[in-house]
Design an enzyme around this catalytic site. Structure first.
Site, PDB file in Angstrom:
ATOM      1  N   GLU A 172       0.782  -1.447   0.037  1.00 14.72           N
ATOM      2  CA  GLU A 172      -0.117   0.266  -0.319  1.00 14.72           C
ATOM      3  C   GLU A 172       0.898   1.437  -0.007  1.00 14.72           C
ATOM      4  O   GLU A 172       0.820   2.275   1.337  1.00 14.72           O
ATOM      5  CB  GLU A 172      -0.915   0.226   1.052  1.00 14.72           C
ATOM      6  CG  GLU A 172      -1.712  -1.460   1.291  1.00 14.72           C
ATOM      7  CD  GLU A 172      -3.070  -0.635   2.294  1.00 14.72           C
ATOM      8  OE1 GLU A 172      -2.752  -0.527   3.453  1.00 14.72           O
ATOM      9  OE2 GLU A 172      -4.312  -1.367   2.005  1.00 14.72           O
ATOM     10  N   GLU A 201      -5.382  -8.481   0.760  1.00  6.38           N
ATOM     11  CA  GLU A 201      -6.006  -8.290   1.917  1.00  6.38           C
ATOM     12  C   GLU A 201      -7.690  -7.750   1.940  1.00  6.38           C
ATOM     13  O   GLU A 201      -7.598  -6.999   1.375  1.00  6.38           O
ATOM     14  CB  GLU A 201      -5.537  -6.910   2.832  1.00  6.38           C
ATOM     15  CG  GLU A 201      -4.315  -7.469   3.642  1.00  6.38           C
ATOM     16  CD  GLU A 201      -3.569  -5.999   4.662  1.00  6.38           C
ATOM     17  OE1 GLU A 201      -4.161  -4.428   4.878  1.00  6.38           O
ATOM     18  OE2 GLU A 201      -2.782  -5.485   4.185  1.00  6.38           O
TER      19      GLU A 201
HETATM   20  C1  BGC Z   1      -2.702  -2.557   6.022  1.00  6.54           C
HETATM   21  C2  BGC Z   1      -2.641  -3.447   7.371  1.00  6.54           C
HETATM   22  C3  BGC Z   1      -3.605  -2.834   8.126  1.00  6.54           C
HETATM   23  C4  BGC Z   1      -5.186  -3.134   7.963  1.00  6.54           C
HETATM   24  C5  BGC Z   1      -6.072  -2.925   8.686  1.00  6.54           C
HETATM   25  C6  BGC Z   1      -3.957  -2.426   5.718  1.00  6.54           C
HETATM   26  O1  BGC Z   1      -3.771  -1.142   5.101  1.00  6.54           O
HETATM   27  O2  BGC Z   1      -2.108  -3.330   4.729  1.00  6.54           O
HETATM   28  O3  BGC Z   1      -1.787  -3.522   7.888  1.00  6.54           O
HETATM   29  O4  BGC Z   1      -3.534  -3.170   9.949  1.00  6.54           O
HETATM   30  O5  BGC Z   1      -4.911  -2.243   6.684  1.00  6.54           O
HETATM   31  O6  BGC Z   1      -6.110  -1.149   9.321  1.00  6.54           O
END
Ligand code: BGC
Length: 471
Positions: free
Chosen positions: A198, A383
Protein backbone atom coordinates in the site's frame (compact mmCIF):
# COMPACT_ATOMS: atom_id res chain seq x y z
CA UNK A 1 -10.45 22.81 11.80
CA UNK A 2 -6.94 23.90 10.75
CA UNK A 3 -5.20 22.81 7.57
CA UNK A 4 -3.31 19.97 9.19
CA UNK A 5 -6.30 18.46 10.92
CA UNK A 6 -8.21 18.84 7.69
CA UNK A 7 -5.56 16.87 5.89
CA UNK A 8 -5.62 14.33 8.65
CA UNK A 9 -9.36 14.08 8.36
CA UNK A 10 -9.08 13.53 4.67
CA UNK A 11 -6.32 11.00 4.73
CA UNK A 12 -7.14 9.23 7.95
CA UNK A 13 -8.12 5.63 7.58
CA UNK A 14 -10.19 5.81 10.73
CA UNK A 15 -11.61 9.30 10.72
CA UNK A 16 -15.24 8.38 10.31
CA UNK A 17 -17.53 8.78 13.29
CA UNK A 18 -18.30 5.66 15.28
CA UNK A 19 -21.83 4.51 14.75
CA UNK A 20 -24.00 2.91 17.36
CA UNK A 21 -27.10 2.71 15.25
CA UNK A 22 -26.01 -0.33 13.32
CA UNK A 23 -28.32 -1.75 10.74
CA UNK A 24 -26.85 -5.23 10.33
CA UNK A 25 -27.88 -6.80 7.08
CA UNK A 26 -28.96 -10.41 7.26
CA UNK A 27 -26.52 -12.99 5.96
CA UNK A 28 -27.63 -14.46 2.65
CA UNK A 29 -27.68 -18.11 3.59
CA UNK A 30 -29.75 -19.30 0.68
CA UNK A 31 -26.64 -18.93 -1.39
CA UNK A 32 -23.94 -20.62 0.72
CA UNK A 33 -20.37 -20.22 -0.42
CA UNK A 34 -18.39 -23.23 -1.55
CA UNK A 35 -14.67 -23.32 -1.95
CA UNK A 36 -15.01 -25.07 -5.30
CA UNK A 37 -16.97 -22.12 -6.73
CA UNK A 38 -13.71 -20.18 -6.72
CA UNK A 39 -11.82 -22.85 -8.67
CA UNK A 40 -9.34 -25.48 -7.60
CA UNK A 41 -6.27 -23.34 -8.06
CA UNK A 42 -7.60 -20.34 -6.11
CA UNK A 43 -5.15 -19.15 -3.41
CA UNK A 44 -6.68 -18.98 0.07
CA UNK A 45 -4.55 -17.36 2.71
CA UNK A 46 -4.12 -14.96 5.57
CA UNK A 47 -2.04 -11.80 5.51
CA UNK A 48 0.22 -10.41 8.24
CA UNK A 49 3.02 -7.86 8.58
CA UNK A 50 6.33 -7.99 10.47
CA UNK A 51 5.90 -5.00 12.75
CA UNK A 52 2.34 -5.97 13.61
CA UNK A 53 3.18 -9.53 14.71
CA UNK A 54 6.86 -10.27 15.26
CA UNK A 55 7.69 -8.36 18.43
CA UNK A 56 11.34 -9.10 19.39
CA UNK A 57 11.97 -5.48 18.53
CA UNK A 58 15.59 -5.50 19.71
CA UNK A 59 16.31 -9.21 19.84
CA UNK A 60 19.27 -10.80 18.04
CA UNK A 61 20.67 -7.68 16.44
CA UNK A 62 17.55 -6.15 14.92
CA UNK A 63 17.96 -2.44 14.11
CA UNK A 64 15.48 0.29 14.97
CA UNK A 65 12.59 0.91 12.60
CA UNK A 66 10.56 4.08 12.16
CA UNK A 67 7.69 2.30 13.94
CA UNK A 68 9.88 1.52 16.97
CA UNK A 69 10.67 5.24 17.11
CA UNK A 70 7.04 6.31 16.56
CA UNK A 71 5.53 4.03 19.19
CA UNK A 72 8.09 5.15 21.77
CA UNK A 73 6.63 8.65 21.76
CA UNK A 74 3.74 8.92 24.24
CA UNK A 75 0.50 9.96 22.60
CA UNK A 76 1.31 8.66 19.12
CA UNK A 77 -0.63 5.42 19.59
CA UNK A 78 -4.22 5.75 20.76
CA UNK A 79 -4.04 3.17 23.55
CA UNK A 80 -0.30 3.67 24.19
CA UNK A 81 0.53 0.11 23.16
CA UNK A 82 3.43 -0.70 20.80
CA UNK A 83 4.89 -3.50 18.72
CA UNK A 84 7.74 -4.41 21.07
CA UNK A 85 6.13 -7.78 21.73
CA UNK A 86 3.08 -7.65 19.42
CA UNK A 87 1.90 -11.27 19.04
CA UNK A 88 5.44 -12.57 19.65
CA UNK A 89 5.41 -14.35 16.31
CA UNK A 90 9.23 -14.23 16.34
CA UNK A 91 9.21 -16.82 19.11
CA UNK A 92 5.82 -18.46 18.55
CA UNK A 93 5.84 -19.02 14.80
CA UNK A 94 5.93 -22.84 14.98
CA UNK A 95 2.65 -22.97 16.93
CA UNK A 96 1.03 -20.23 14.91
CA UNK A 97 1.82 -21.92 11.63
CA UNK A 98 0.41 -25.19 12.90
CA UNK A 99 -2.73 -23.42 13.98
CA UNK A 100 -3.01 -21.84 10.54
CA UNK A 101 -2.72 -25.24 8.91
CA UNK A 102 -5.38 -26.65 11.22
CA UNK A 103 -7.76 -24.02 9.81
CA UNK A 104 -7.07 -25.41 6.31
CA UNK A 105 -5.22 -22.39 4.94
CA UNK A 106 -2.47 -23.20 2.42
CA UNK A 107 -0.98 -19.75 2.00
CA UNK A 108 0.64 -17.43 4.49
CA UNK A 109 1.54 -13.85 3.67
CA UNK A 110 4.21 -12.28 5.88
CA UNK A 111 6.63 -9.40 5.46
CA UNK A 112 10.36 -9.21 6.02
CA UNK A 113 11.47 -6.69 8.60
CA UNK A 114 14.09 -4.67 6.72
CA UNK A 115 15.92 -3.57 9.94
CA UNK A 116 15.99 -7.16 11.20
CA UNK A 117 17.90 -8.14 8.06
CA UNK A 118 19.91 -4.96 7.52
CA UNK A 119 19.98 -3.08 10.85
CA UNK A 120 21.39 0.05 9.21
CA UNK A 121 19.24 -0.28 6.11
CA UNK A 122 22.26 -1.12 3.92
CA UNK A 123 25.64 -2.80 4.38
CA UNK A 124 26.12 -5.08 7.35
CA UNK A 125 23.80 -8.13 7.26
CA UNK A 126 22.30 -9.46 10.51
CA UNK A 127 22.75 -13.22 10.08
CA UNK A 128 20.44 -13.96 13.00
CA UNK A 129 17.66 -12.13 11.20
CA UNK A 130 18.26 -14.19 8.06
CA UNK A 131 18.28 -17.27 10.22
CA UNK A 132 14.86 -16.45 11.68
CA UNK A 133 13.27 -16.12 8.25
CA UNK A 134 14.98 -19.31 7.07
CA UNK A 135 13.52 -21.25 10.01
CA UNK A 136 10.08 -19.74 9.59
CA UNK A 137 9.97 -20.34 5.83
CA UNK A 138 11.14 -23.94 6.27
CA UNK A 139 8.54 -24.54 8.99
CA UNK A 140 5.79 -23.27 6.65
CA UNK A 141 6.91 -25.46 3.80
CA UNK A 142 7.13 -28.53 6.02
CA UNK A 143 3.49 -27.99 6.98
CA UNK A 144 2.48 -27.61 3.35
CA UNK A 145 1.91 -23.88 3.69
CA UNK A 146 3.11 -21.72 0.81
CA UNK A 147 4.90 -18.59 2.08
CA UNK A 148 4.10 -15.29 0.31
CA UNK A 149 6.78 -12.71 1.00
CA UNK A 150 6.15 -8.98 1.14
CA UNK A 151 9.36 -6.96 0.97
CA UNK A 152 8.12 -3.76 2.55
CA UNK A 153 5.26 -3.34 4.99
CA UNK A 154 6.12 0.09 6.42
CA UNK A 155 8.89 -0.69 8.98
CA UNK A 156 11.66 1.37 7.38
CA UNK A 157 15.07 1.24 9.11
CA UNK A 158 15.32 4.43 11.20
CA UNK A 159 18.89 4.93 9.91
CA UNK A 160 17.47 5.44 6.41
CA UNK A 161 14.74 7.76 7.64
CA UNK A 162 17.47 9.84 9.29
CA UNK A 163 18.64 10.53 5.74
CA UNK A 164 15.17 11.44 4.44
CA UNK A 165 13.68 7.97 3.96
CA UNK A 166 11.30 7.72 1.03
CA UNK A 167 11.73 11.39 0.16
CA UNK A 168 15.44 10.81 -0.64
CA UNK A 169 16.20 9.59 -4.17
CA UNK A 170 18.95 7.37 -2.73
CA UNK A 171 16.06 5.15 -1.65
CA UNK A 172 16.16 3.49 -5.08
CA UNK A 173 19.67 2.19 -4.38
CA UNK A 174 18.92 1.25 -0.75
CA UNK A 175 15.76 -0.58 -1.66
CA UNK A 176 17.40 -2.38 -4.59
CA UNK A 177 20.16 -3.68 -2.32
CA UNK A 178 17.57 -4.97 0.16
CA UNK A 179 15.38 -6.54 -2.56
CA UNK A 180 18.42 -8.21 -4.10
CA UNK A 181 19.53 -9.64 -0.75
CA UNK A 182 16.10 -11.03 0.17
CA UNK A 183 15.41 -12.56 -3.21
CA UNK A 184 18.86 -14.22 -3.28
CA UNK A 185 18.63 -15.55 0.28
CA UNK A 186 15.06 -16.84 0.16
CA UNK A 187 14.22 -17.15 -3.54
CA UNK A 188 15.18 -20.83 -3.62
CA UNK A 189 12.09 -21.60 -1.49
CA UNK A 190 9.73 -18.69 -2.04
CA UNK A 191 7.94 -18.36 -5.35
CA UNK A 192 5.31 -15.72 -4.48
CA UNK A 193 6.64 -12.23 -3.87
CA UNK A 194 5.16 -8.81 -3.32
CA UNK A 195 7.16 -5.60 -3.43
CA UNK A 196 5.36 -2.80 -1.54
CA UNK A 197 2.41 -2.83 0.80
CA UNK A 198 0.00 0.00 0.00
CA UNK A 199 2.33 2.79 -1.12
CA UNK A 200 -0.63 5.21 -1.07
CA UNK A 201 -1.00 4.58 2.66
CA UNK A 202 2.61 4.91 3.71
CA UNK A 203 3.30 7.99 1.59
CA UNK A 204 0.07 9.77 2.53
CA UNK A 205 0.02 8.89 6.21
CA UNK A 206 3.79 8.93 6.70
CA UNK A 207 4.92 11.87 4.51
CA UNK A 208 1.85 14.06 3.97
CA UNK A 209 -0.38 14.06 7.04
CA UNK A 210 2.26 12.75 9.48
CA UNK A 211 -0.26 10.55 11.26
CA UNK A 212 1.93 7.48 10.89
CA UNK A 213 5.68 6.95 11.20
CA UNK A 214 7.92 8.69 10.28
CA UNK A 215 5.59 11.66 10.95
CA UNK A 216 6.74 13.80 8.05
CA UNK A 217 4.39 16.20 6.33
CA UNK A 218 4.16 18.53 3.37
CA UNK A 219 3.55 18.37 -0.37
CA UNK A 220 7.25 18.20 -1.34
CA UNK A 221 7.98 15.27 0.95
CA UNK A 222 4.83 13.54 -0.21
CA UNK A 223 5.39 13.91 -3.95
CA UNK A 224 9.06 12.93 -3.81
CA UNK A 225 8.12 9.87 -1.73
CA UNK A 226 5.41 8.93 -4.21
CA UNK A 227 7.84 9.04 -7.11
CA UNK A 228 10.56 7.10 -5.31
CA UNK A 229 8.04 4.48 -4.19
CA UNK A 230 6.86 4.07 -7.79
CA UNK A 231 10.45 3.62 -8.97
CA UNK A 232 11.22 1.14 -6.16
CA UNK A 233 8.10 -0.83 -6.88
CA UNK A 234 9.23 -1.44 -10.45
CA UNK A 235 12.90 -1.93 -9.51
CA UNK A 236 11.92 -4.49 -6.85
CA UNK A 237 9.82 -6.38 -9.39
CA UNK A 238 12.71 -6.54 -11.86
CA UNK A 239 15.19 -7.69 -9.21
CA UNK A 240 12.94 -10.50 -7.97
CA UNK A 241 12.17 -11.69 -11.49
CA UNK A 242 15.85 -11.74 -12.23
CA UNK A 243 16.89 -13.61 -9.06
CA UNK A 244 14.03 -16.05 -8.53
CA UNK A 245 13.31 -18.87 -10.93
CA UNK A 246 9.60 -19.17 -11.84
CA UNK A 247 8.75 -16.24 -9.63
CA UNK A 248 5.18 -15.04 -9.25
CA UNK A 249 5.70 -11.38 -8.50
CA UNK A 250 3.18 -8.76 -7.54
CA UNK A 251 2.72 -5.65 -5.48
CA UNK A 252 -0.22 -4.40 -3.45
CA UNK A 253 -2.44 -1.32 -3.49
CA UNK A 254 -4.90 0.03 -0.97
CA UNK A 255 -8.10 0.65 -2.90
CA UNK A 256 -11.55 1.99 -2.17
CA UNK A 257 -14.29 2.40 -4.72
CA UNK A 258 -15.26 6.07 -4.78
CA UNK A 259 -18.72 7.44 -5.46
CA UNK A 260 -19.96 11.04 -5.58
CA UNK A 261 -22.43 12.01 -2.88
CA UNK A 262 -24.59 13.85 -5.43
CA UNK A 263 -24.98 13.69 -9.18
CA UNK A 264 -23.61 17.21 -9.86
CA UNK A 265 -20.54 17.78 -12.04
CA UNK A 266 -18.65 19.20 -9.02
CA UNK A 267 -19.32 16.09 -6.99
CA UNK A 268 -18.29 13.92 -9.90
CA UNK A 269 -15.00 15.78 -10.23
CA UNK A 270 -14.37 15.44 -6.50
CA UNK A 271 -14.92 11.72 -6.73
CA UNK A 272 -12.51 11.45 -9.67
CA UNK A 273 -9.83 13.30 -7.69
CA UNK A 274 -10.19 11.01 -4.75
CA UNK A 275 -10.11 8.05 -7.11
CA UNK A 276 -6.73 9.26 -8.37
CA UNK A 277 -5.35 9.51 -4.83
CA UNK A 278 -6.81 6.28 -3.55
CA UNK A 279 -6.71 3.97 -6.55
CA UNK A 280 -4.76 5.21 -9.56
CA UNK A 281 -1.63 7.03 -8.45
CA UNK A 282 0.62 4.00 -8.05
CA UNK A 283 -0.64 1.49 -10.58
CA UNK A 284 -0.79 3.73 -13.64
CA UNK A 285 2.93 4.64 -13.77
CA UNK A 286 3.82 0.95 -13.56
CA UNK A 287 1.58 0.27 -16.56
CA UNK A 288 3.36 2.95 -18.58
CA UNK A 289 0.44 5.38 -18.30
CA UNK A 290 2.39 8.02 -16.35
CA UNK A 291 0.96 9.89 -13.36
CA UNK A 292 -2.76 10.67 -13.57
CA UNK A 293 -2.35 14.48 -13.81
CA UNK A 294 -5.46 15.22 -15.78
CA UNK A 295 -7.97 14.91 -12.96
CA UNK A 296 -5.58 16.24 -10.34
CA UNK A 297 -3.34 18.98 -11.84
CA UNK A 298 -1.42 19.57 -8.59
CA UNK A 299 0.31 16.24 -9.28
CA UNK A 300 2.20 18.02 -12.09
CA UNK A 301 4.56 19.18 -9.35
CA UNK A 302 5.92 15.66 -9.29
CA UNK A 303 7.73 16.44 -12.58
CA UNK A 304 10.40 18.16 -10.54
CA UNK A 305 11.51 14.78 -9.22
CA UNK A 306 11.42 12.90 -12.52
CA UNK A 307 14.74 12.20 -14.27
CA UNK A 308 14.62 11.39 -18.02
CA UNK A 309 15.43 7.69 -17.51
CA UNK A 310 12.65 7.36 -14.92
CA UNK A 311 9.86 7.16 -17.50
CA UNK A 312 11.14 3.78 -18.61
CA UNK A 313 12.16 2.68 -15.11
CA UNK A 314 8.68 3.24 -13.69
CA UNK A 315 7.32 0.40 -15.80
CA UNK A 316 7.12 -3.20 -14.74
CA UNK A 317 4.75 -5.93 -15.82
CA UNK A 318 3.66 -7.60 -12.59
CA UNK A 319 2.34 -11.16 -12.61
CA UNK A 320 -0.38 -10.06 -10.25
CA UNK A 321 -1.74 -6.98 -8.55
CA UNK A 322 -2.74 -7.20 -4.90
CA UNK A 323 -6.03 -5.41 -4.29
CA UNK A 324 -6.56 -4.47 -0.63
CA UNK A 325 -10.00 -3.10 -0.05
CA UNK A 326 -12.07 -2.71 3.09
CA UNK A 327 -14.69 -0.03 2.35
CA UNK A 328 -16.02 2.31 -0.29
CA UNK A 329 -15.72 6.08 -0.11
CA UNK A 330 -18.41 8.65 -0.74
CA UNK A 331 -16.96 12.01 -1.72
CA UNK A 332 -17.97 15.64 -1.91
CA UNK A 333 -16.15 18.73 -3.18
CA UNK A 334 -13.80 20.59 -0.87
CA UNK A 335 -13.76 24.34 -0.41
CA UNK A 336 -10.01 24.42 0.18
CA UNK A 337 -7.98 24.48 -3.05
CA UNK A 338 -5.23 22.28 -1.59
CA UNK A 339 -7.65 19.51 -0.78
CA UNK A 340 -8.71 17.30 -3.64
CA UNK A 341 -12.05 16.21 -2.12
CA UNK A 342 -13.64 15.28 1.17
CA UNK A 343 -14.97 12.01 2.36
CA UNK A 344 -18.52 11.93 3.58
CA UNK A 345 -19.20 10.08 6.82
CA UNK A 346 -21.21 6.89 6.42
CA UNK A 347 -24.93 7.44 6.93
CA UNK A 348 -25.99 7.09 10.56
CA UNK A 349 -27.86 3.87 9.80
CA UNK A 350 -24.95 2.34 7.89
CA UNK A 351 -23.20 -0.70 9.28
CA UNK A 352 -19.65 0.25 10.24
CA UNK A 353 -16.72 -1.68 11.68
CA UNK A 354 -14.85 -0.73 14.82
CA UNK A 355 -12.58 1.43 12.67
CA UNK A 356 -15.64 3.40 11.58
CA UNK A 357 -15.33 1.95 8.06
CA UNK A 358 -18.55 1.34 6.20
CA UNK A 359 -19.30 -2.30 5.48
CA UNK A 360 -19.81 -2.13 1.73
CA UNK A 361 -19.58 -5.53 0.03
CA UNK A 362 -20.72 -4.09 -3.32
CA UNK A 363 -17.74 -1.77 -3.14
CA UNK A 364 -15.53 -4.86 -3.32
CA UNK A 365 -17.23 -5.92 -6.55
CA UNK A 366 -16.95 -2.42 -8.00
CA UNK A 367 -13.27 -1.97 -7.18
CA UNK A 368 -12.37 -5.37 -8.61
CA UNK A 369 -14.22 -4.52 -11.82
CA UNK A 370 -12.45 -1.16 -11.95
CA UNK A 371 -9.02 -2.78 -11.57
CA UNK A 372 -9.82 -5.53 -14.02
CA UNK A 373 -10.09 -2.86 -16.76
CA UNK A 374 -6.33 -2.38 -16.50
CA UNK A 375 -4.36 -4.78 -18.56
CA UNK A 376 -3.01 -6.88 -15.66
CA UNK A 377 -2.55 -10.63 -15.64
CA UNK A 378 -4.09 -11.55 -12.28
CA UNK A 379 -5.78 -9.77 -9.41
CA UNK A 380 -5.41 -11.17 -5.91
CA UNK A 381 -7.39 -9.82 -2.98
CA UNK A 382 -4.30 -9.59 -0.82
CA UNK A 383 -6.12 -8.09 2.21
CA UNK A 384 -9.72 -7.81 3.33
CA UNK A 385 -11.27 -8.10 6.78
CA UNK A 386 -12.88 -6.25 9.64
CA UNK A 387 -12.34 -5.20 13.25
CA UNK A 388 -15.29 -5.70 15.58
CA UNK A 389 -15.35 -5.52 19.40
CA UNK A 390 -14.87 -9.21 20.18
CA UNK A 391 -15.39 -10.75 23.57
CA UNK A 392 -13.97 -14.01 24.82
CA UNK A 393 -16.64 -15.82 26.83
CA UNK A 394 -15.98 -19.29 28.21
CA UNK A 395 -13.25 -19.93 25.69
CA UNK A 396 -15.31 -18.83 22.70
CA UNK A 397 -15.49 -15.72 20.51
CA UNK A 398 -18.85 -15.65 18.77
CA UNK A 399 -18.05 -13.14 16.01
CA UNK A 400 -21.07 -13.55 13.78
CA UNK A 401 -20.72 -10.06 12.39
CA UNK A 402 -17.25 -10.84 11.07
CA UNK A 403 -18.48 -14.09 9.51
CA UNK A 404 -21.28 -12.16 7.87
CA UNK A 405 -18.74 -9.61 6.62
CA UNK A 406 -16.50 -12.28 5.08
CA UNK A 407 -19.46 -14.03 3.47
CA UNK A 408 -20.78 -10.89 1.87
CA UNK A 409 -17.39 -9.71 0.63
CA UNK A 410 -16.52 -13.16 -0.70
CA UNK A 411 -19.84 -13.32 -2.54
CA UNK A 412 -18.83 -10.14 -4.29
CA UNK A 413 -15.38 -11.48 -5.14
CA UNK A 414 -17.13 -14.45 -6.72
CA UNK A 415 -19.59 -12.22 -8.54
CA UNK A 416 -16.68 -10.25 -10.03
CA UNK A 417 -14.97 -13.49 -11.03
CA UNK A 418 -18.14 -14.67 -12.75
CA UNK A 419 -18.34 -11.33 -14.55
CA UNK A 420 -14.91 -11.90 -16.03
CA UNK A 421 -12.39 -10.45 -13.55
CA UNK A 422 -9.36 -12.72 -13.26
CA UNK A 423 -9.25 -12.92 -9.45
CA UNK A 424 -7.00 -15.78 -8.43
CA UNK A 425 -6.79 -15.51 -4.64
CA UNK A 426 -8.11 -14.11 -1.37
CA UNK A 427 -6.12 -13.31 1.78
CA UNK A 428 -8.01 -12.49 4.97
CA UNK A 429 -6.66 -9.67 7.10
CA UNK A 430 -5.66 -11.07 9.51
CA UNK A 431 -4.72 -14.30 11.26
CA UNK A 432 -4.15 -13.48 14.96
CA UNK A 433 -5.34 -10.11 16.41
CA UNK A 434 -2.28 -7.89 16.16
CA UNK A 435 -0.88 -4.39 16.61
CA UNK A 436 -2.99 -2.05 14.48
CA UNK A 437 -0.51 0.83 13.94
CA UNK A 438 -1.54 4.14 15.53
CA UNK A 439 -4.76 2.51 16.77
CA UNK A 440 -2.77 0.11 18.98
CA UNK A 441 -4.00 -3.28 20.16
CA UNK A 442 -7.66 -2.31 20.47
CA UNK A 443 -9.06 -3.04 16.99
CA UNK A 444 -9.18 -6.79 16.59
CA UNK A 445 -9.00 -7.87 12.95
CA UNK A 446 -8.02 -11.50 13.56
CA UNK A 447 -9.86 -14.74 12.91
CA UNK A 448 -7.93 -15.89 15.98
CA UNK A 449 -8.30 -14.00 19.26
CA UNK A 450 -5.15 -12.98 21.08
CA UNK A 451 -4.83 -12.36 24.79
CA UNK A 452 -2.04 -9.78 24.70
CA UNK A 453 -1.09 -10.44 28.34
CA UNK A 454 -0.61 -14.19 28.06
CA UNK A 455 -0.29 -14.54 24.25
CA UNK A 456 -2.93 -17.26 24.43
CA UNK A 457 -4.67 -17.79 21.08
CA UNK A 458 -8.36 -18.73 20.75
CA UNK A 459 -9.79 -19.48 17.34
CA UNK A 460 -12.83 -17.24 16.81
CA UNK A 461 -15.99 -18.57 15.23
CA UNK A 462 -14.89 -16.83 12.02
CA UNK A 463 -11.71 -18.94 12.08
CA UNK A 464 -13.83 -22.07 12.43
CA UNK A 465 -16.04 -20.83 9.62
CA UNK A 466 -12.98 -20.57 7.34
CA UNK A 467 -11.82 -24.01 8.47
CA UNK A 468 -15.13 -25.49 7.35
CA UNK A 469 -15.25 -23.51 4.11
CA UNK A 470 -11.75 -24.59 3.15
CA UNK A 471 -11.83 -28.13 4.54
C1 BGC B 1 -2.62 -2.54 6.11
C2 BGC B 1 -2.55 -3.38 7.36
C3 BGC B 1 -3.60 -2.92 8.34
C4 BGC B 1 -4.95 -3.14 7.72
C5 BGC B 1 -6.13 -2.77 8.61
C6 BGC B 1 -4.02 -2.29 5.64
O1 BGC B 1 -4.12 -0.99 5.20
O2 BGC B 1 -1.85 -3.11 5.10
O3 BGC B 1 -1.26 -3.31 7.87
O4 BGC B 1 -3.50 -3.53 9.57
O5 BGC B 1 -5.06 -2.37 6.56
O6 BGC B 1 -6.10 -1.43 8.92
Amino acid sequence: MNKLSFLRYLTSSSSFGRNKNVNLEPVVDSNELRKTDFGNDFYWGVATAAYQIEGAWNQHGKGESVWDRFTNKPGNVKDNTHGKVATDFYNRYPDDLQLLKSLNFDNFRFSFSWPRILPNGTGQINEKGIDFYNRMIDASLELGIEPWAMLYHWDLPQKLEDQGGWSNRDMIGWFSEYADLCSRKFGDRIRHWMVLNEPASFTTLGYLSGMHAPQQSGIAKFLSSVHHACLCQAAGGRIIRNNVKNSHVGTSFSCAFTEPQKKSARHHRASQRLDVMLNRLFIEPSLGMGYPYRELPFLKKIDKYIFPEDHENLKFEFDFIGVQSYFRVISKPSLLPLIWANRVKPHRTAEVTEMGWEVSPDGMYDIIMQFSKYNVKELIISENGAAFPDTLVNGRVNDQQRISYFKRYLHNVLRAKKDGANVTGYFAWTFVDNFEWDEGNRPRFGIVYNDFDTQERTVKDSGLWFRDLLG
